[in-house]
Design a protein around this motif. Structure first.
Motif, mmCIF file in Angstrom:
data_model
loop_
_atom_site.group_PDB
_atom_site.id
_atom_site.type_symbol
_atom_site.label_atom_id
_atom_site.label_comp_id
_atom_site.label_asym_id
_atom_site.label_seq_id
_atom_site.Cartn_x
_atom_site.Cartn_y
_atom_site.Cartn_z
ATOM 1 N N ARG A 252 12.540 -38.063 2.289
ATOM 2 C CA ARG A 252 12.722 -38.810 0.956
ATOM 3 C C ARG A 252 11.625 -38.402 0.069
ATOM 4 N N GLN A 253 11.870 -38.101 -1.268
ATOM 5 C CA GLN A 253 10.670 -37.919 -2.170
ATOM 6 C C GLN A 253 9.811 -39.273 -2.397
ATOM 7 N N ALA A 254 8.802 -39.458 -2.215
ATOM 8 C CA ALA A 254 7.931 -40.592 -2.470
ATOM 9 C C ALA A 254 7.791 -40.865 -3.718
ATOM 10 N N PRO A 255 8.001 -41.962 -4.202
ATOM 11 C CA PRO A 255 7.811 -42.223 -5.577
ATOM 12 C C PRO A 255 6.364 -42.152 -6.220
ATOM 13 N N GLY A 256 6.336 -41.714 -7.409
ATOM 14 C CA GLY A 256 4.826 -41.283 -7.895
ATOM 15 C C GLY A 256 4.106 -42.394 -7.913
ATOM 16 N N THR A 257 4.501 -43.681 -7.933
ATOM 17 C CA THR A 257 3.553 -44.841 -7.678
ATOM 18 C C THR A 257 2.786 -44.989 -6.522
ATOM 19 N N THR A 258 3.822 -44.702 -5.287
ATOM 20 C CA THR A 258 3.404 -44.730 -4.080
ATOM 21 C C THR A 258 2.243 -43.490 -3.737
ATOM 22 N N GLN A 259 2.534 -42.338 -4.435
ATOM 23 C CA GLN A 259 1.635 -41.057 -4.179
ATOM 24 C C GLN A 259 0.340 -41.367 -4.965
ATOM 25 N N ALA A 260 0.350 -42.064 -5.861
ATOM 26 C CA ALA A 260 -0.731 -42.485 -6.757
ATOM 27 C C ALA A 260 -1.782 -43.275 -5.868
ATOM 28 N N TRP A 344 8.100 -54.567 2.939
ATOM 29 C CA TRP A 344 8.113 -53.466 1.829
ATOM 30 C C TRP A 344 8.895 -52.518 2.255
ATOM 31 N N TRP A 345 8.638 -52.073 3.487
ATOM 32 C CA TRP A 345 9.569 -50.867 4.026
ATOM 33 C C TRP A 345 10.915 -51.197 4.559
ATOM 34 N N MET A 348 12.994 -51.158 1.008
ATOM 35 C CA MET A 348 12.887 -49.753 0.467
ATOM 36 C C MET A 348 14.101 -49.115 1.329
ATOM 37 N N THR A 349 14.183 -49.452 2.617
ATOM 38 C CA THR A 349 15.206 -48.761 3.463
ATOM 39 C C THR A 349 16.571 -49.356 3.024
ATOM 40 N N ARG A 350 16.634 -50.569 3.051
ATOM 41 C CA ARG A 350 17.744 -51.299 2.553
ATOM 42 C C ARG A 350 18.290 -50.875 1.106
ATOM 43 N N ALA A 351 17.504 -50.845 0.345
ATOM 44 C CA ALA A 351 17.901 -50.269 -0.982
ATOM 45 C C ALA A 351 18.175 -48.745 -0.920
ATOM 46 N N GLY A 352 17.714 -47.914 -0.189
ATOM 47 C CA GLY A 352 18.152 -46.592 -0.089
ATOM 48 C C GLY A 352 19.583 -46.558 0.581
ATOM 49 N N GLU A 353 19.882 -47.402 1.576
ATOM 50 C CA GLU A 353 20.990 -47.332 2.205
ATOM 51 C C GLU A 353 22.100 -47.910 1.133
ATOM 52 N N ARG A 354 21.972 -48.820 0.336
ATOM 53 C CA ARG A 354 22.756 -49.390 -0.677
ATOM 54 C C ARG A 354 23.180 -48.311 -1.766
ATOM 55 N N HIS A 355 21.981 -47.661 -2.031
ATOM 56 C CA HIS A 355 22.250 -46.492 -3.078
ATOM 57 C C HIS A 355 22.953 -45.375 -2.484
ATOM 58 N N GLY A 356 22.721 -45.187 -1.087
ATOM 59 C CA GLY A 356 23.374 -44.216 -0.533
ATOM 60 C C GLY A 356 24.940 -44.377 -0.644
ATOM 61 N N GLU A 357 25.229 -45.673 -0.180
ATOM 62 C CA GLU A 357 26.671 -46.138 -0.013
ATOM 63 C C GLU A 357 27.608 -46.042 -1.520
ATOM 64 N N GLY A 358 26.653 -46.285 -2.442
ATOM 65 C CA GLY A 358 27.224 -46.346 -3.859
ATOM 66 C C GLY A 358 27.535 -45.262 -4.343
ATOM 67 N N GLU A 359 26.680 -44.056 -3.940
ATOM 68 C CA GLU A 359 26.905 -42.715 -4.493
ATOM 69 C C GLU A 359 28.252 -42.260 -3.683
ATOM 70 N N GLY A 360 28.574 -42.609 -2.557
ATOM 71 C CA GLY A 360 29.433 -42.254 -1.710
ATOM 72 C C GLY A 360 30.750 -42.659 -2.061
ATOM 73 N N THR A 361 30.889 -43.734 -2.774
ATOM 74 C CA THR A 361 32.113 -44.538 -3.004
ATOM 75 C C THR A 361 32.799 -43.865 -4.512
#
Length: 363
Positions: A252-260, A344-345, A348-361
């Motif tokens: 997954r693409q890391a957020p810009g804040t994380t990269q900074a 924190w990790w 981030m994982t749970r938020a990504g899973e919820r985001h993926g389920e929301g896109e697939g609904t």
């Protein structure tokens, strides 16, 4: 597996089984160890016999160098014949003797162990690391090349810190491109291990306060100040190269804040390593081992990191009570940081899973 894929794998140098039959059993380790011992024993007798008639050769630099190059060429020819542990170790012993004769000839020619000697030996080891088909020989040549670079920079410009930074940068680039050329991936592994062992040897000598050239280190005022900065800057560049590779190859693409934050942490680590020399190098190789999934690299990196921390702790001008309190505070901080990163990790994982389920609904 399709025929086209099998052909492409063979062209890349990867063996492909023609059938589903079980592969043949490899040679047991104790048999290989016995063959290696036999190779070294045969090499010792052979080289001892040659040495009896070559004592007069050592007095002539040209003849000594010629005999050394002849032994190196013979070792290279043996390695390109039918492979085997006996021949590999016999060739390695002959090559080491030839390298010693070449080094002796250079000393006789230059009349001293100057910077030119170390630069010449560096070139020789680089050529051998590229030409020799033995992984053991390539590992040794990469190790010797790292030490020769350290000695050359120490003798010529009195900047040994630059050598460790250069070795770290090159080995990071090698390990990150380990599978870019499948036909040469084992050779690249040998170079990586050799340079890592060379870096460990350099840092061990430096941390114990013993230069590889005792009594011959005369630093220039400017380079004495600039050398450590350049060495740490090269280490920081290696870490930036590693972070860029991880961010590009991530699932997954890391957020810009994380990269900074990560890039800023590399700069902070470089500044901390100016006080505790070797800290950034150990941290870079630990991260490199995690990134490529190589446990041996992580183990050697842990030794390098512990060496840097132990050296800083030993040379720290403070009382034992202050040192103990510092260690306690650092341990508590690291445990708290680990706990915070895990939470924190997971978030981030749970938020990504919820985001993926929301896109697939579907509405």
């Amino acid at each position: 597996m399709t025929r086209s894929l099998a052909e492409r794998l063979r062209q890349a140098g990867i063996a492909v089984a023609e059938s589903d039959a079980a592969p043949g059993l490899g040679t047991p380790w104790f048999v290989r160890a016995l063959q290696a011992f036999s190779g070294w024993l045969a090499a010792m007798f052979l080289l001892g016999f040659v040495a009896l008639g070559a004592l007069a050769v050592l007095e002539d630099g040209a003849m000594s160098g010629g005999l050394g190059l002849l032994l190196i060429g013979a070792a290279c020819g043996v390695l390109y014949t039918t492979p085997g542990d006996f021949k590999e170790h016999l060739a390695l012993a002959a090559s080491l003797t030839g390298q010693w004769l070449v080094a002796w000839a250079l000393v006789e020619t230059l009349e001293e162990a100057s910077a030119s000697l170390w630069w010449a030996l560096l070139g020789l080891q680089v050529v051998l690391a590229l030409v020799m088909s033995s992984l053991t020989h390539r590992t040794f040549s990469a190790l010797a090349a790292s030490l020769a670079l350290y000695l050359a920079l120490t003798e010529s410009v009195a900047a040994p810190d630059i050598a460790s930074g250069l070795v770290l940068l090159v080995l990071t680039a090698i390990w990150l491109n380990e599978f870019r050329w499948p036909r040469h991936w084992r050779a690249m592994q040998a170079w990586g291990y050799g340079m890592l062992l060379g870096l460990l040897g350099i840092e061990a000598m430096e941390h114990f306060g013993q230069s590889l050239l005792p009594g011959r280190y005369y630093p220039n005022d400017l380079l004495a100040w600039l050398g450590p900065w350049l060495g740490e800057a090269l280490g920081a560049l290696a870490l930036l190269l590693l972070l860029g590779h991880v961010f590009r190859r991530g699932e997954r693409q890391a957020p810009g804040t994380t990269q900074a934050i990560a890039y800023g942490g590399a700069v902070v680590l470089m500044l901390l390593s100016m006080q505790a020399h070797g800290l950034s190098q150990g941290a870079v190789i630990v991260a490199l081992g995690f990134a490529i999934g190589n446990r041996l690299v992580m183990g050697l990196a842990a030794l390098l990191l512990l060496l840097a921390i132990g050296s800083y702790y030993y040379w720290l001008d403070a009382t034992l009570l202050t040192k103990a309190q510092t260690l306690f505070a650092m341990g508590a901080l690291l445990l708290a940081l680990r706990w915070a990163l895990r939470r924190w990790w997971r978030g981030m994982t749970r938020a990504g899973e919820r985001h993926g389920e929301g896109e697939g609904t579907q509405p």
